[in-house]
Design a protein around this motif. Structure first.
Motif, short mmCIF file in Angstrom:
data_model
loop_
_atom_site.label_atom_id
_atom_site.label_comp_id
_atom_site.label_asym_id
_atom_site.label_seq_id
_atom_site.Cartn_x
_atom_site.Cartn_y
_atom_site.Cartn_z
N UNK A 1 26.57 -0.91 2.70
CA UNK A 1 26.75 -1.07 1.26
C UNK A 1 26.65 0.22 0.47
N UNK A 2 26.21 1.32 1.10
CA UNK A 2 26.11 2.60 0.41
C UNK A 2 27.34 3.45 0.70
N UNK A 3 27.88 4.06 -0.32
CA UNK A 3 29.11 4.84 -0.16
C UNK A 3 28.89 6.11 0.66
N UNK A 4 27.74 6.72 0.47
CA UNK A 4 27.47 7.97 1.17
C UNK A 4 26.17 7.87 1.96
N UNK A 5 26.11 8.57 3.08
CA UNK A 5 24.86 8.59 3.85
C UNK A 5 23.75 9.27 3.06
N UNK B 1 0.83 -1.20 0.00
CA UNK B 1 0.00 0.00 0.00
C UNK B 1 0.87 1.25 0.00
N UNK B 2 1.97 1.19 0.77
CA UNK B 2 2.88 2.33 0.82
C UNK B 2 3.52 2.56 -0.55
N UNK B 3 3.92 1.48 -1.23
CA UNK B 3 4.54 1.59 -2.55
C UNK B 3 3.54 2.14 -3.56
N UNK B 4 2.31 1.65 -3.52
CA UNK B 4 1.28 2.13 -4.44
C UNK B 4 0.98 3.61 -4.23
N UNK B 5 1.22 4.09 -3.01
CA UNK B 5 1.01 5.51 -2.72
C UNK B 5 2.19 6.36 -3.17
N UNK B 6 3.32 5.71 -3.53
CA UNK B 6 4.48 6.45 -4.01
C UNK B 6 5.76 6.22 -3.24
N UNK B 7 5.74 5.39 -2.23
CA UNK B 7 6.94 5.10 -1.44
C UNK B 7 7.94 4.29 -2.25
N UNK B 8 9.21 4.58 -2.09
CA UNK B 8 10.28 3.73 -2.61
C UNK B 8 10.68 2.77 -1.50
N UNK B 9 10.53 1.48 -1.76
CA UNK B 9 10.80 0.44 -0.75
C UNK B 9 12.04 -0.33 -1.17
N UNK B 10 13.03 -0.38 -0.29
CA UNK B 10 14.29 -1.04 -0.64
C UNK B 10 14.83 -1.83 0.54
N UNK B 11 15.62 -2.84 0.22
CA UNK B 11 16.30 -3.62 1.24
C UNK B 11 17.59 -2.90 1.61
N UNK B 12 17.78 -2.62 2.86
CA UNK B 12 18.98 -1.92 3.30
C UNK B 12 19.03 -1.85 4.81
N UNK B 13 20.17 -2.15 5.37
CA UNK B 13 20.33 -2.11 6.82
C UNK B 13 20.92 -0.78 7.25
N UNK B 14 20.15 -0.03 8.02
CA UNK B 14 20.62 1.25 8.54
C UNK B 14 21.57 0.97 9.69
N UNK B 15 22.80 1.41 9.56
CA UNK B 15 23.81 1.15 10.57
C UNK B 15 23.95 2.29 11.57
N UNK B 16 23.60 3.48 11.13
CA UNK B 16 23.74 4.62 12.03
C UNK B 16 22.84 5.76 11.57
N UNK B 17 22.31 6.48 12.54
CA UNK B 17 21.53 7.69 12.27
C UNK B 17 22.16 8.83 13.06
N UNK B 18 22.36 9.94 12.40
CA UNK B 18 22.99 11.08 13.05
C UNK B 18 22.23 12.36 12.69
N UNK B 19 22.34 13.35 13.57
CA UNK B 19 21.75 14.66 13.31
C UNK B 19 22.90 15.61 12.97
N UNK B 20 22.90 16.14 11.76
CA UNK B 20 23.98 16.97 11.28
C UNK B 20 23.81 18.43 11.73
#
Length: 389
Positions: free
Chosen positions: A130-134, A100-119
């Motif tokens: 696996x991603x070079x840049x945050x 339902x989220x995808x049909x509404x326009x969400x991009x859904x991907x497999x990916x493990x978030x390793x860290x969240x920071x506030x810049x």
């Protein structure tokens, strides 16, 4: 918008935000469909949330409707609670909400978030394996369930251990049983250690499990959950009969629970919002968490939408305020119910009393439907009314 975790809370938030034309990236570390250890039971709050994203009919078609639940005391007294219930395996439920989220326009991907920071520019930064840049976002949502490692990396106050733990398996059986059963299990003469359940599913399958109220109790007393599950099967005749008539039984699997807001607090930190079991939205006493997780995701989406539309991120605090005002009162009632029912003699008295009182059954049905508070029945005044009404 970046959302870490595509369970009911995260996917519900994604569906609502995408439907309001926000750009949303929904991430999960596992490939869907994936198995999720859960009781698989939906109450009225979950069904209402599914209605808001147009998924209720699809979930009902994929699930198994039940119109009665029953609570069984340690001495086998019973009280039936009519209501609208539905059982569906989480691997199917979660993918329906994500779709339902995808049909509404969400991009859904497999990916493990390793860290969240506030810049320094107040943007949320998500580092993904696996991603070079945050990936940067004006606002981020953390919906990682009982896994609060991201919170600890952010120095966000979060309880390290879960609140409770449960095990479950699936049983295919020819037994004719179409009630959702919760049976309280006596651990010793003075304490109810937890509860077993039997939830009917589609195609003659049942979700059968056992949960312990407090993980601290498990560790302190060295309680073996597998032994407790087996004791429940042997001592509770419907469970024993179910197993005797079974064709197949899957291996036991365990899951942790966070309830009663024993998770991350406060619920908002800068441009980051935490939802679902990450903040401990699962209900005490009954251990139901799907509906409240979805409600928290919906509440978060509303606050995020207001913040983005106005350009004022301080509006995110509305989410925390709504959680406090709408959840805390009912949770207090569930905590009280848990404390009362943890004592075998009180448990037996209450279930026997409720089982013989039409008034009590109506109140309990209202509690399930969230038209009444648990305190309306789990209080001295509430119990006394059952003798006169």
């Amino acid at each position: 918008m970046v959302i870490a975790g595509a369970g009911p809370a995260g996917a519900m938030a994604a569906a609502h935000l995408a439907s309001r034309h926000h750009r949303v990236l929904l991430l999960d570390r596992k490939k869907f469909p994936r198995e999720k250890v859960c009781g698989d039971g939906l109450l009225s709050d979950a069904l209402r949330c599914l209605e808001t994203i147009g998924a209720r009919d699809e979930v009902r078609a994929a699930g198994h409707p039940v119109d009665t639940s029953v609570i069984v005391s340690p001495s086998l007294n019973e009280v039936e609670i009519p209501g609208e219930y539905l059982t569906i395996k989480r691997q199917f439920l979660d993918i329906i909400i994500a779709q339902q989220a995808v049909e509404a326009g969400t991009v859904f991907a497999m990916g493990e978030v390793q860290q969240v920071a506030i810049k320094p520019d107040s943007l949320a930064s998500f580092t993904i394996s696996g991603c070079r840049r945050p990936i940067r976002s004006k606002i981020g949502i953390i919906a990682t369930g009982t896994d609060v490692r991201l919170m600890h990396k952010m120095n966000w106050p979060a309880k390290k251990g879960p609140s409770a733990v449960a095990v479950r398996c699936y049983v295919r059986s020819s037994l004719a049983l179409d009630r959702m059963i919760i049976s309280f299990h006596r651990h010793d003469p003075f304490t109810v250690s937890g509860y077993g359940w039997i939830f009917p599913m589609r195609n003659h399958e049942f979700n059968v499990g056992f949960g312990i109220f407090s993980l601290d109790r498990v560790l302190r007393r060295s309680i073996n959950l597998k032994d407790k599950f087996n004791a429940f099967i042997e001592s509770f005749s419907p469970a024993k009969e179910l197993m005797q008539q079974s064709d197949t039984t899957t291996p036991l699997q365990a899951a942790a629970l966070r309830y009663d807001f024993e998770g991350a607090y406060p619920f908002v930190k800068g441009p980051i919002v935490a939802v679902g079991e990450t903040i401990g939205t699962t209900l005490p006493f009954i251990g139901e968490g799907i509906g409240k997780a979805m409600e928290s995701g919906q509440m978060a989406a509303n606050a995020v939408n207001n913040a983005l539309k106005s350009g004022d991120l301080s509006k995110l605090v509305q989410y925390g305020q709504q959680i406090e005002s709408e959840f805390k009162t009912s949770y207090k009632g569930y905590r009280l119910a848990e404390r009362w029912l943890a004592r075998p003699r009180i448990n037996d008295f209450l279930i026997r009393r409720f089982g013989s009182s039409r008034y009590a059954q109506e109140i309990l049905a209202g509690v399930i439907a969230e038209t009444r508070s648990p305190q309306d029945i789990f209080s001295l005044k509430g119990v006394l009314k059952t003798f006169f009404k």
